[in-house]
Design an enzyme around this catalytic site. Sequence first.
Site, PDB file in Angstrom:
ATOM      1  N   GLU A   1      34.007  49.076  63.102  1.00 22.84           N
ATOM      2  CA  GLU A   1      34.835  48.012  62.375  1.00 22.84           C
ATOM      3  C   GLU A   1      36.382  48.506  62.245  1.00 22.84           C
ATOM      4  O   GLU A   1      37.283  47.422  62.242  1.00 22.84           O
ATOM      5  CB  GLU A   1      34.259  48.000  60.681  1.00 22.84           C
ATOM      6  CG  GLU A   1      32.890  47.339  61.218  1.00 22.84           C
ATOM      7  CD  GLU A   1      31.973  47.356  59.660  1.00 22.84           C
ATOM      8  OE1 GLU A   1      31.712  48.347  59.229  1.00 22.84           O
ATOM      9  OE2 GLU A   1      31.985  46.308  59.075  1.00 22.84           O
TER      10      GLU A   1
ATOM     11  N   ALA B   1      30.784  55.157  58.504  1.00 20.44           N
ATOM     12  CA  ALA B   1      30.785  55.160  56.986  1.00 20.44           C
ATOM     13  C   ALA B   1      30.102  56.576  56.838  1.00 20.44           C
ATOM     14  O   ALA B   1      29.366  56.730  57.428  1.00 20.44           O
ATOM     15  CB  ALA B   1      30.472  54.226  55.927  1.00 20.44           C
TER      16      ALA B   1
ATOM     17  N   GLU C   1      24.155  49.809  61.479  1.00 20.60           N
ATOM     18  CA  GLU C   1      23.765  49.623  59.992  1.00 20.60           C
ATOM     19  C   GLU C   1      22.352  48.912  59.772  1.00 20.60           C
ATOM     20  O   GLU C   1      21.855  49.206  58.876  1.00 20.60           O
ATOM     21  CB  GLU C   1      24.848  48.449  59.202  1.00 20.60           C
ATOM     22  CG  GLU C   1      26.321  48.922  59.139  1.00 20.60           C
ATOM     23  CD  GLU C   1      27.149  48.689  60.426  1.00 20.60           C
ATOM     24  OE1 GLU C   1      26.723  48.334  61.319  1.00 20.60           O
ATOM     25  OE2 GLU C   1      28.357  49.162  60.305  1.00 20.60           O
TER      26      GLU C   1
ATOM     27  N   GLY D   1      31.245  51.659  60.384  1.00 17.99           N
ATOM     28  CA  GLY D   1      32.626  51.347  59.823  1.00 17.99           C
ATOM     29  C   GLY D   1      33.580  52.183  61.111  1.00 17.99           C
ATOM     30  O   GLY D   1      34.763  51.373  61.015  1.00 17.99           O
TER      31      GLY D   1
END
Length: 262
Positions: free
Chosen positions: A116, A68, A136, A113
């Site tokens: 993911e 992200a 994270e 992310g």
Amino acid sequence: MRNLKNLHFENRKDYFLIKINRPKNLNALNQKTIEELILLFDFITKNSVGKYGIVITGEGDKSFVAGADIKEFVELDGKSSLKFCRNGHDLFNKIEKMHIPVIALVNGYALGGGCELSLACHIRVATLNAKFSQPEINLGLIPGYGGTQRLTQIVGKSKALEMMLTAEMISAEDALDYKLINNVVDDIDSGIKKVEEYISTFKRKGPNAIKNVIKSVNNYFDKDVDGFEEEIKLFIECVKTSDFKEGIQAFIEKRCPDFKGE
Ligand code: DAK
């Protein structure tokens, strides 16, 4: 689809190619990119006749998606993070539930992310320079786009916990060993060759059966659904199609079936 700022979208023969296109930021997923992906997947859902799959990769040779976009998190609070979480979950659920297979061609960093995103796809092909991680925890966070669930489903509890608790980057070869990915290829060109092999295989199958395999396998992980009962319904749905009759006829006549998706 026009006016995509952070995505490169190609309508290729038999499949769609999507490139996350923010190479200066190692293709980090900012909110704008997530919103564009949601729009694009909605568009594809309605316009996929003659397409047998979707391939997602990253622009450049260094990164699939390096996570992200951390720079957007400076002022993150409970309220804004709920919105971010929902957007990400909506997108990744959409990808997982697509009626045609989605393949992640992981060409470099797949972090946070980015990892993911690859986990929400149905198949993962990685180049030798790919690196996977859920880092994270280094930011005082846990994965927020479904990673705690999908990574556990895919690699099992021990490896998932190890990856999320240590934040360690793993190589493509280790990822293959963990069964996190389906294939390792030398480079992006062999990656494209490999994904096109998948697409041409999918092209020879019945679209309804493809769609129902994806649905049925997803049901296994849905705690509110009895996957066995749903399988019976999806099976019967397939039996009612002309493609099923064609499949049987082709077998008897010792020829390849000509599935029409009907
Ligand atoms: N976000 C924003 N910018 C990034 C980025 C990222 N994730 N990763 C790299 N960049 C930017 C760098 O800042 C740099 O920009 P400039 O300084 O040139 O402006 C540019 O990309 C090139 O990166 P580097 O210069 O760092 O390149 P190196 O080859 O030296 O290093 C690296 C590559 C991948 C090891 C390094 O860039 C790195 O450690 N990047 C960060 C990796 C990371 O920690 N990713 C985030 C994982 S956590 C949430 C939902 C989900 C999430 C969070 C919240 N909510 C719902 C609220 C998910 C979180 C994550 O994904």
